[in-house]
Design a protein around this motif. Sequence first.
Motif, short mmCIF file in Angstrom:
data_model
loop_
_atom_site.label_atom_id
_atom_site.label_comp_id
_atom_site.label_asym_id
_atom_site.label_seq_id
_atom_site.Cartn_x
_atom_site.Cartn_y
_atom_site.Cartn_z
N GLY A 286 0.85 -1.19 0.00
CA GLY A 286 0.00 0.00 0.00
C GLY A 286 0.87 1.23 0.00
N VAL A 287 0.48 2.27 0.75
CA VAL A 287 1.23 3.53 0.80
C VAL A 287 1.31 4.02 2.24
N TYR A 288 2.34 4.82 2.51
CA TYR A 288 2.44 5.56 3.77
C TYR A 288 1.62 6.84 3.67
N ASP A 289 1.52 7.53 4.80
CA ASP A 289 0.68 8.73 4.81
C ASP A 289 1.28 9.89 4.03
N ASP A 290 2.54 9.79 3.62
CA ASP A 290 3.11 10.84 2.79
C ASP A 290 3.21 10.42 1.33
N GLY A 291 2.57 9.29 0.98
CA GLY A 291 2.53 8.83 -0.40
C GLY A 291 3.62 7.85 -0.78
N SER A 292 4.59 7.59 0.11
CA SER A 292 5.65 6.64 -0.20
C SER A 292 5.10 5.22 -0.16
N PRO A 293 5.73 4.27 -0.89
CA PRO A 293 5.22 2.89 -0.92
C PRO A 293 5.42 2.17 0.41
N LEU A 294 4.40 1.46 0.83
CA LEU A 294 4.46 0.61 2.02
C LEU A 294 4.98 -0.75 1.55
N GLN A 295 6.21 -1.09 1.90
CA GLN A 295 6.85 -2.25 1.29
C GLN A 295 7.68 -3.03 2.30
N LEU A 296 7.93 -4.30 1.95
CA LEU A 296 8.79 -5.16 2.76
C LEU A 296 9.47 -6.17 1.84
N TRP A 297 10.48 -6.85 2.40
CA TRP A 297 11.17 -7.94 1.73
C TRP A 297 11.11 -9.17 2.63
N LEU A 298 10.97 -10.35 2.04
CA LEU A 298 11.02 -11.59 2.80
C LEU A 298 12.43 -12.19 2.82
N PRO A 299 13.11 -12.40 1.68
CA PRO A 299 14.49 -12.91 1.73
C PRO A 299 15.44 -11.82 2.20
N GLY A 300 16.60 -12.24 2.71
CA GLY A 300 17.62 -11.29 3.10
C GLY A 300 18.51 -10.91 1.92
N ASP A 301 19.35 -9.92 2.16
CA ASP A 301 20.30 -9.47 1.13
C ASP A 301 21.57 -9.01 1.83
N PRO A 302 22.61 -9.85 1.86
CA PRO A 302 23.85 -9.46 2.55
C PRO A 302 24.48 -8.20 1.97
N ALA A 303 24.26 -7.94 0.68
CA ALA A 303 24.89 -6.78 0.04
C ALA A 303 24.44 -5.47 0.68
N VAL A 304 23.20 -5.41 1.16
CA VAL A 304 22.69 -4.19 1.78
C VAL A 304 22.52 -4.35 3.29
N GLY A 305 22.93 -5.52 3.82
CA GLY A 305 22.83 -5.74 5.25
C GLY A 305 21.42 -6.00 5.75
N ARG A 306 20.57 -6.57 4.90
CA ARG A 306 19.19 -6.83 5.31
C ARG A 306 19.01 -8.31 5.61
N ASN A 307 18.45 -8.61 6.77
CA ASN A 307 18.20 -9.99 7.17
C ASN A 307 16.89 -10.50 6.56
N ALA A 308 16.84 -11.81 6.34
CA ALA A 308 15.56 -12.44 5.99
C ALA A 308 14.61 -12.31 7.16
N THR A 309 13.33 -12.39 6.91
CA THR A 309 12.38 -12.10 7.98
C THR A 309 11.15 -12.99 7.91
N HIS A 310 10.49 -13.12 9.05
CA HIS A 310 9.17 -13.72 9.15
C HIS A 310 8.18 -12.60 9.47
N VAL A 311 6.91 -12.80 9.16
CA VAL A 311 5.92 -11.73 9.28
C VAL A 311 4.80 -12.16 10.23
#
Length: 671
Positions: A250-275
């Motif tokens: 969806g969107v945030y209240d300032d119009g930015s995209p409301l987003q997430l990732w499930l797999p991780g990405d070591p290149a950007v330091g993002r861990n995989a996640t459960h929801v």
Amino acid sequence: MAGKDVEQRHEDQLKGSSDGGGVKAYLLHRAKPYLPPWLGVGALGAASTVGHLVWAGDAAMGIGLTLGSVALTGSTWWAAKGTGRERRLHSAITVAAGSAWTTHAVAFGPAPVTFVVGGVVVALSWNIRQVMRRDPDGVKTSSSDGGLMEKIGLAKAMMGQAKVGPNRVTVPIALEAGTQTNDDMSRALGNVASALDVPATAIRYLPDPDSARRGDLVIVPMDMLADTVRWEEQGPSLPGGSITDPIILGVYDDGSPLQLWLPGDPAVGRNATHVLIAGMTGAGKGDGALNLMTEILSRKDVVLWLNDPKGFQDFRHLLPGIDWATDATGTETMAETVLPVIQARTAWLGRHGYRQWCAEASVDQNDPDHSCRSDGTACGCPGMAFLVTWFEEAGVSLSALGDDAFNNIANLARSGGVALIASLQRPSHDQMSTTARDAFGSRLCFGVQNATAAGFMLPDSVVDAGAAPERWANRRPGYCYLVTPGIDEARYSSPGRTRWFTPSANSLMEAVAAWAARNGAKPDPITAGVAAKVAGKAYTERARHQEQNPEEADEDEEQTVSRLDDEDLDIDPNEELPDPLPGEENVPFGQLEGRDLNADQARAVLEAILTEFEEAGTMVIGTKDVMEHGDRLGRRRGWVSGELQRLLAEGRITETAKPGRYRIVPAMADA
């Protein structure tokens, strides 16, 4: 002298004509100073409407208006540098709100309700400022922040140079050293909203992690979530993309995209996640889940398993695209299958040189750097798609499985390319333990009943920053907060809104499911093999759940009535009779009563009962389940418990995470 002239004019007005014309002239004269804000609001509405008729759908104009909004708001802030801090902030917020609304209205069309409510609030706020400007007592006050910090009880706090963006103003705050902390500012957010005359959810405070008295005050003057967006108007955000791409909810209240990732990405330091998804009845949790599920099914390298004790009430149209779907009877079977699948997937990834799942693992392994062969040549092994295991109404699942089941899955799943998603109304202590909740790195929190319920979903730091889902409860379906890796923590306290699913979305959901069935990823041999070995026919003979509508049946089709009992309907009269069970060779024709069975015969019947469970896909059982067939065994509970222990020792059944529950080992598991 000037003061006397003003008093004289006021006296003359009071002594003027008292007829209708005089009263009308007097009222018009008194209203003139307060008309400009209202005229400005009206002109803004007319200009936006004309702009939409002329430039609707023009991407270049949309970009231009956005850049113009930023420039205009910045110019306003610069031009007002000689005024008081409060007036400068009020002017910038007003211009930001007006320019943001104009940009949105030109692109998507004016929203009458938002325009009327927002326009009245803005115009009245300036009228009130004008009324309060006159000080009959002659008392003058001054402050570097226009008196705002004094009004909220933090008089000695300092406001820095504001950063103005589209529909967003960020003001650095420095509290008084030694007497004020960030906690004081967090508690004063309601007073800030009152002083600025904006909704409480429009004010957030983001503490500086390196300071106990510094942070940013964020003001979002216009609620861009008020206009409901239907899912079918846009559909999935990236059909045919990878699960490694962002999932748009969806969107945030300032119009930015409301987003997430499930797999991780070591290149950007993002861990995989459960929801973990939670929200009270009517808060939009179901639509939020549909947003997430349709995004998953529209990606090319992911497989979805779903357990829904409600019988797929919300997901019926998506079932053809789901690889394995079970209802309440299959909850334990799916949970028992997931853990060994994770272990097998982790071992496969390790043999192929992957520390965690990535997009390269989903394709055939033709890269020598990811070969399982000892000679270093490419192995060509089939790729392994990402796996999502979804437990809907997880409170029911946890009551059947216990917290340890989710704990074990969540702790091991991320390294095996598996994401766990659980959805329930309220993850309170009687539903889910703290350990189980902490295993979910992402939280999608919809409206809740009270602050206590919000505390079960949102970290304390996010609540302190201004997040309060209890303020809208279920009065604004779809409003939510998202806490997830890969997103700036400053966003955690910003409300967003998921898209709305209406009955007209059903056909598009069916199209998404059909695409997933044809073009989506299929379970790799490792995942499918372990699932078949653990769950048996519950997995190997899973249906695609493509149900026919009973109303579409041919009403003229000839109906026949069978004279057989229901349990005999599948008997082929031309088929040979089956061989007798051990110990039944000399049994007279007819059904033995359970009490007449000897030990060998009772054990044979018990084996037949286990086979029936396996055929039905019920792979996890207990003494209670077997005792439902006690009349066939003619044995008491103690005998059944003892026999289950014997079968456990023989390997016919195996223990599960929950004491007293056993998983049937499929008869053909070794094969």
